[in-house]
Scaffold this active site. Structure first.
Site, PDB file in Angstrom:
ATOM      1  N   SER A  73       0.884  -1.129   0.107  1.00 52.75           N
ATOM      2  CA  SER A  73      -0.024   0.072   0.020  1.00 52.75           C
ATOM      3  C   SER A  73       0.796   1.177   0.104  1.00 52.75           C
ATOM      4  O   SER A  73       1.941   1.311   0.607  1.00 52.75           O
ATOM      5  CB  SER A  73      -0.819   0.058   1.304  1.00 52.75           C
ATOM      6  N   ASP A  74       0.357   2.154  -0.668  1.00 55.22           N
ATOM      7  CA  ASP A  74       1.004   3.623  -0.498  1.00 55.22           C
ATOM      8  C   ASP A  74      -0.006   4.747  -0.457  1.00 55.22           C
ATOM      9  O   ASP A  74      -1.150   4.219  -1.207  1.00 55.22           O
ATOM     10  CB  ASP A  74       1.960   3.702  -1.800  1.00 55.22           C
ATOM     11  N   GLN A  75       0.339   5.702  -0.042  1.00 55.25           N
ATOM     12  CA  GLN A  75      -0.535   7.027  -0.030  1.00 55.25           C
ATOM     13  C   GLN A  75       0.260   8.263  -0.619  1.00 55.25           C
ATOM     14  O   GLN A  75       1.281   8.437  -0.229  1.00 55.25           O
ATOM     15  CB  GLN A  75      -1.010   7.215   1.259  1.00 55.25           C
ATOM     16  N   ALA A 110      -3.257   3.714  -2.263  1.00 48.53           N
ATOM     17  CA  ALA A 110      -3.491   2.777  -3.362  1.00 48.53           C
ATOM     18  C   ALA A 110      -3.092   1.448  -2.570  1.00 48.53           C
ATOM     19  O   ALA A 110      -2.490   1.461  -1.634  1.00 48.53           O
ATOM     20  CB  ALA A 110      -2.150   2.849  -4.262  1.00 48.53           C
TER      21      ALA A 110
END
Length: 199
Positions: A73-75, A110
């Protein structure tokens, strides 16, 4: 009829907040910290950056844990189409918050679920529009001293005191702003044949 054993599930993240969110599902998982370069590429859209990094994190962990289901995950936070990264310092965090006050910021959260058994990757970008209160500098300074949110996109640690910076929020998933959209994740786990309600 007995169910097949669950595949190993690994959360590829150093974030204690993502770990706390995943614990809500009451399923067994391990945590591994990905080692990747998180620098955005030149000309890359915020959505593309978040999706690319979520996949890269999952792939890096999957390389170390063959056959596992890996969550990456990434933001990325954006204002006026420009990316707002992790500030890294008090001064940069204050500048970010000053720029965002009274404005609406879009957070791209994401998610990638990589199935190490098949190599299939499921991807999603869950967006949250967060409107910031128009707070004076002394309140922003006080927030930063209390929360020290220098390792989160946009300096707004919504899982903590940062929620008080916001006046309004719109999202399809209430957990997306913290960084792990559980509605999207449970959809992906179902698609991968992972039983969610198994004792």
């Amino acid at each position: 009829m007995s169910q097949p054993p669950r595949p190993a599930l690994i959360l590829g993240s150093s974030s204690p907040y993502r770990r706390e969110l995943l614990e809500r599902l009451r399923i067994p998982f391990a945590v591994a910290v990905p080692d990747i370069d998180e620098t955005p590429l030149a000309g890359e859209s915020p959505e593309a950056t978040a999706l690319r990094l979520s996949r890269a994190k999952a792939q890096e962990i999957a390389g170390r844990h063959p056959g596992a289901l890996v969550i990456g995950s990434d933001q990325v936070a954006t204002l006026d189409g420009a990316q707002i990264g992790k500030p890294g310092s008090h001064e940069k965090a204050l500048a970010q918050l000053q720029r965002m006050r009274g404005r609406t910021v879009t957070f791209h959260s994401a998610l990638c679920l990589l199935d190490g058994r098949t190599g299939e990757a499921q991807l999603a970008d869950v967006q949250t529009r967060a409107t910031f209160r128009d707070l004076p500098d002394h309140e922003l300074e006080a927030y930063l001293r209390l929360e020290r949110p220098y390792d989160v996109a946009g300096s707004a640690k919504s899982e903590g005191l940062g929620i008080a910076l916001l006046s309004h929020m719109e999202s399809d998933d209430p957990t997306a702003l913290v960084g792990l959209p559980l509605i999207a994740l449970t959809t992906m786990l179902r698609q991968a044949g992972y039983p969610l309600f198994q004792h």
